[in-house]
Every structure is written in C-alpha cells, then in structure tokens.
Design a protein around this motif. Structure first.
Motif, PDB file in Angstrom:
ATOM      1  N   LEU A  90       0.833  -1.202   0.000  1.00 19.93           N
ATOM      2  CA  LEU A  90       0.000   0.000   0.000  1.00 19.93           C
ATOM      3  C   LEU A  90       0.870   1.255   0.000  1.00 19.93           C
ATOM      4  N   GLY A  91       1.934   1.243   0.796  1.00 19.11           N
ATOM      5  CA  GLY A  91       2.848   2.386   0.834  1.00 19.11           C
ATOM      6  C   GLY A  91       3.569   2.587  -0.488  1.00 19.11           C
ATOM      7  N   ALA A  92       3.998   1.488  -1.117  1.00 20.82           N
ATOM      8  CA  ALA A  92       4.691   1.593  -2.408  1.00 20.82           C
ATOM      9  C   ALA A  92       3.752   2.110  -3.489  1.00 20.82           C
ATOM     10  N   THR A  93       2.499   1.667  -3.461  1.00 22.63           N
ATOM     11  CA  THR A  93       1.515   2.151  -4.438  1.00 22.63           C
ATOM     12  C   THR A  93       1.253   3.641  -4.255  1.00 22.63           C
ATOM     13  N   ALA A  94       1.102   4.066  -3.009  1.00 23.33           N
ATOM     14  CA  ALA A  94       0.877   5.490  -2.738  1.00 23.33           C
ATOM     15  C   ALA A  94       2.091   6.315  -3.131  1.00 23.33           C
ATOM     16  N   LEU A  95       3.283   5.801  -2.849  1.00 22.71           N
ATOM     17  CA  LEU A  95       4.499   6.525  -3.193  1.00 22.71           C
ATOM     18  C   LEU A  95       4.694   6.622  -4.704  1.00 22.71           C
ATOM     19  N   LYS A  96       4.298   5.578  -5.423  1.00 24.70           N
ATOM     20  CA  LYS A  96       4.440   5.577  -6.875  1.00 24.70           C
ATOM     21  C   LYS A  96       3.432   6.501  -7.555  1.00 24.70           C
ATOM     22  N   SER A  97       2.227   6.599  -7.020  1.00 19.33           N
ATOM     23  CA  SER A  97       1.194   7.389  -7.689  1.00 19.33           C
ATOM     24  C   SER A  97       1.100   8.819  -7.177  1.00 19.33           C
ATOM     25  N   SER A  98       1.869   9.213  -6.180  1.00 19.93           N
ATOM     26  CA  SER A  98       1.756  10.577  -5.671  1.00 19.93           C
ATOM     27  C   SER A  98       2.556  11.620  -6.448  1.00 19.93           C
ATOM     28  N   PRO A  99       3.729  11.331  -7.036  1.00 22.05           N
ATOM     29  CA  PRO A  99       4.407  12.405  -7.778  1.00 22.05           C
ATOM     30  C   PRO A  99       3.841  12.571  -9.190  1.00 22.05           C
ATOM     31  N   TYR A 100       3.843  13.792  -9.664  1.00 22.74           N
ATOM     32  CA  TYR A 100       3.467  14.086 -11.047  1.00 22.74           C
ATOM     33  C   TYR A 100       4.351  15.217 -11.550  1.00 22.74           C
ATOM     34  N   THR A 101       4.548  15.259 -12.860  1.00 21.61           N
ATOM     35  CA  THR A 101       5.447  16.231 -13.469  1.00 21.61           C
ATOM     36  C   THR A 101       4.660  17.183 -14.352  1.00 21.61           C
ATOM     37  N   VAL A 102       4.978  18.454 -14.222  1.00 21.50           N
ATOM     38  CA  VAL A 102       4.373  19.485 -15.062  1.00 21.50           C
ATOM     39  C   VAL A 102       5.457  19.967 -16.018  1.00 21.50           C
ATOM     40  N   ASP A 103       5.220  19.831 -17.316  1.00 24.41           N
ATOM     41  CA  ASP A 103       6.197  20.235 -18.329  1.00 24.41           C
ATOM     42  C   ASP A 103       6.210  21.746 -18.514  1.00 24.41           C
ATOM     43  N   ASP A 104       7.223  22.224 -19.250  1.00 23.78           N
ATOM     44  CA  ASP A 104       7.302  23.646 -19.572  1.00 23.78           C
ATOM     45  C   ASP A 104       6.109  24.060 -20.410  1.00 23.78           C
ATOM     46  N   GLY A 105       5.570  25.221 -20.126  1.00 23.26           N
ATOM     47  CA  GLY A 105       4.436  25.724 -20.891  1.00 23.26           C
ATOM     48  C   GLY A 105       3.106  25.146 -20.450  1.00 23.26           C
ATOM     49  N   HIS A 106       3.074  24.473 -19.316  1.00 26.00           N
ATOM     50  CA  HIS A 106       1.838  23.885 -18.801  1.00 26.00           C
ATOM     51  C   HIS A 106       1.638  24.336 -17.357  1.00 26.00           C
ATOM     52  N   ARG A 107       0.398  24.311 -16.915  1.00 26.33           N
ATOM     53  CA  ARG A 107       0.039  24.566 -15.522  1.00 26.33           C
ATOM     54  C   ARG A 107      -0.970  23.507 -15.113  1.00 26.33           C
ATOM     55  N   VAL A 108      -1.055  23.264 -13.820  1.00 26.13           N
ATOM     56  CA  VAL A 108      -1.961  22.245 -13.292  1.00 26.13           C
ATOM     57  C   VAL A 108      -2.966  22.898 -12.360  1.00 26.13           C
ATOM     58  N   VAL A 109      -4.218  22.486 -12.517  1.00 28.37           N
ATOM     59  CA  VAL A 109      -5.270  22.839 -11.581  1.00 28.37           C
ATOM     60  C   VAL A 109      -5.592  21.561 -10.819  1.00 28.37           C
ATOM     61  N   LEU A 110      -5.522  21.624  -9.499  1.00 26.52           N
ATOM     62  CA  LEU A 110      -5.787  20.446  -8.679  1.00 26.52           C
ATOM     63  C   LEU A 110      -7.245  20.405  -8.264  1.00 26.52           C
ATOM     64  N   PHE A 111      -7.818  19.226  -8.376  1.00 20.50           N
ATOM     65  CA  PHE A 111      -9.172  18.996  -7.879  1.00 20.50           C
ATOM     66  C   PHE A 111      -9.063  18.129  -6.639  1.00 20.50           C
ATOM     67  N   ASP A 112      -9.525  18.640  -5.520  1.00 20.72           N
ATOM     68  CA  ASP A 112      -9.512  17.921  -4.254  1.00 20.72           C
ATOM     69  C   ASP A 112     -10.941  17.463  -3.969  1.00 20.72           C
ATOM     70  N   HIS A 113     -11.115  16.206  -3.599  1.00 24.36           N
ATOM     71  CA  HIS A 113     -12.456  15.672  -3.392  1.00 24.36           C
ATOM     72  C   HIS A 113     -13.129  16.250  -2.157  1.00 24.36           C
ATOM     73  N   PHE A 114     -12.388  16.878  -1.258  1.00 22.76           N
ATOM     74  CA  PHE A 114     -12.997  17.505  -0.090  1.00 22.76           C
ATOM     75  C   PHE A 114     -13.175  19.007  -0.269  1.00 22.76           C
ATOM     76  N   ARG A 115     -12.185  19.685  -0.865  1.00 25.16           N
ATOM     77  CA  ARG A 115     -12.231  21.139  -0.998  1.00 25.16           C
ATOM     78  C   ARG A 115     -12.715  21.607  -2.361  1.00 25.16           C
ATOM     79  N   GLY A 116     -12.850  20.723  -3.319  1.00 22.37           N
ATOM     80  CA  GLY A 116     -13.243  21.118  -4.665  1.00 22.37           C
ATOM     81  C   GLY A 116     -12.026  21.562  -5.459  1.00 22.37           C
ATOM     82  N   VAL A 117     -12.242  22.466  -6.397  1.00 20.35           N
ATOM     83  CA  VAL A 117     -11.150  22.974  -7.221  1.00 20.35           C
ATOM     84  C   VAL A 117     -10.318  23.942  -6.390  1.00 20.35           C
TER      85      VAL A 117
END
Length: 158
Positions: free
Chosen positions: A22-49
């Motif tokens: 479970l820890g390895a799965t969480a550790l593997k799926s938690s990082p994400y990369t944003v490339d140059d020229g891109h931005r990320v909007v996070l959607f949180d299931h508790f707080r919304g956008v």
C-alpha cells in the motif's frame, strides 16, 4: 503452541506485506510532473477545485483525494476565414490570425466552468456515471451559480 505461533508469524508477514504494498503504491502514484508551458489545476475531493495553479516541475499529491488537470498555457494561433465582397462584386477571402493563451490566474475558473458545462450537456447515460464521479463537495464549492447548475443536474438525472 507451534501452529499458533506459525499462524501469528504468517499473519504479521501478511500485514507487513500489505502495508508495504500500500505504501509503495501510494508513493508511486503521488508524484506528477508538469512540463514547460503547462500549468496544473488540482481537484480535491474535499475542498473542490483549488484556486492556486501549480507551475513547472515535479510535485506531489494525495493519490486518492487529489487529481491533477494539466492545461497548456503556450501561445497558440487561431485562424478565422471570412469571405466578403467588394463594391464591384468581386469576392475577397480574408484570413485573420489571432495569437491567444489562457490567463494563468483564471485557470481554476475556466476549469470550474468546463466542469459545469460538462455536467449540463452530458447525456443521461453519461449523467449517471458522472454522478458517481462528481463529488458533492465540488457541487457546493465550485462557483456562486452552482445551485442553478445543481438543480439542472438533478433534473437531468430524473
């Protein structure tokens, strides 16, 4: 006593393997990369956008609670074609090329609008599956016009 200690030992090994998996799965799926020229909007299931955008680089999120939506903010050309006529009845082809890009501060608002439009115009079969994906916290926190959209969404479900 021997079989009871063996069962206890195997139970402890199973618990450790499960928690490490479970820890390895969480550790593997938690990082994400944003490339140059891109931005990320996070959607949180508790707080919304979340109203802040995330810039370039490697970032971390909570795997089951947050989902990143990547936007391309590079300048792109849009071409519009028009046909017009002159006074001597000759046709003229006009071509207008416009360079545009989204404003980074407005990306969360754009995303909220897109979600509301998707919710409004989705067919009834997709509305049922959207209802499973669409958390109630998003419906209450997305924008001031949500009660109207929420009412329309409930009408579409019936």
């Amino acid at each position: 006593m021997g079989s009871q200690s063996a069962a206890s030992f195997l139970t402890n090994i199973a618990r450790a393997a499960f928690s490490h998996g479970l820890g390895a799965t969480a550790l593997k799926s938690s990082p994400y990369t944003v490339d140059d020229g891109h931005r990320v909007v996070l959607f949180d299931h508790f707080r919304g956008v979340i109203d802040d955008t995330v810039g370039e680089g490697t970032h971390f999120l909570i795997p089951c609670l947050q989902k990143p939506f990547i936007f391309d903010i590079r300048t792109r050309p849009h071409t519009f074609y028009f046909v017009s006529s002159t006074k001597d009845l000759q046709t003229v082809n006009l071509k207008l090329r416009v360079l545009s890009r989204p404003e980074v501060n407005c990306l969360p608002d754009i995303f909220k609008t897109l979600l509301n439009m998707m919710k409004k115009f989705s067919p009834p079969s997709a509305t049922r599956s959207l209802r499973l994906w669409w958390p109630s916290s998003m419906a209450t926190r997305s924008s001031p016009t949500v009660p109207t959209h929420k009412r329309r969404f409930q009408e579409l479900q019936q």
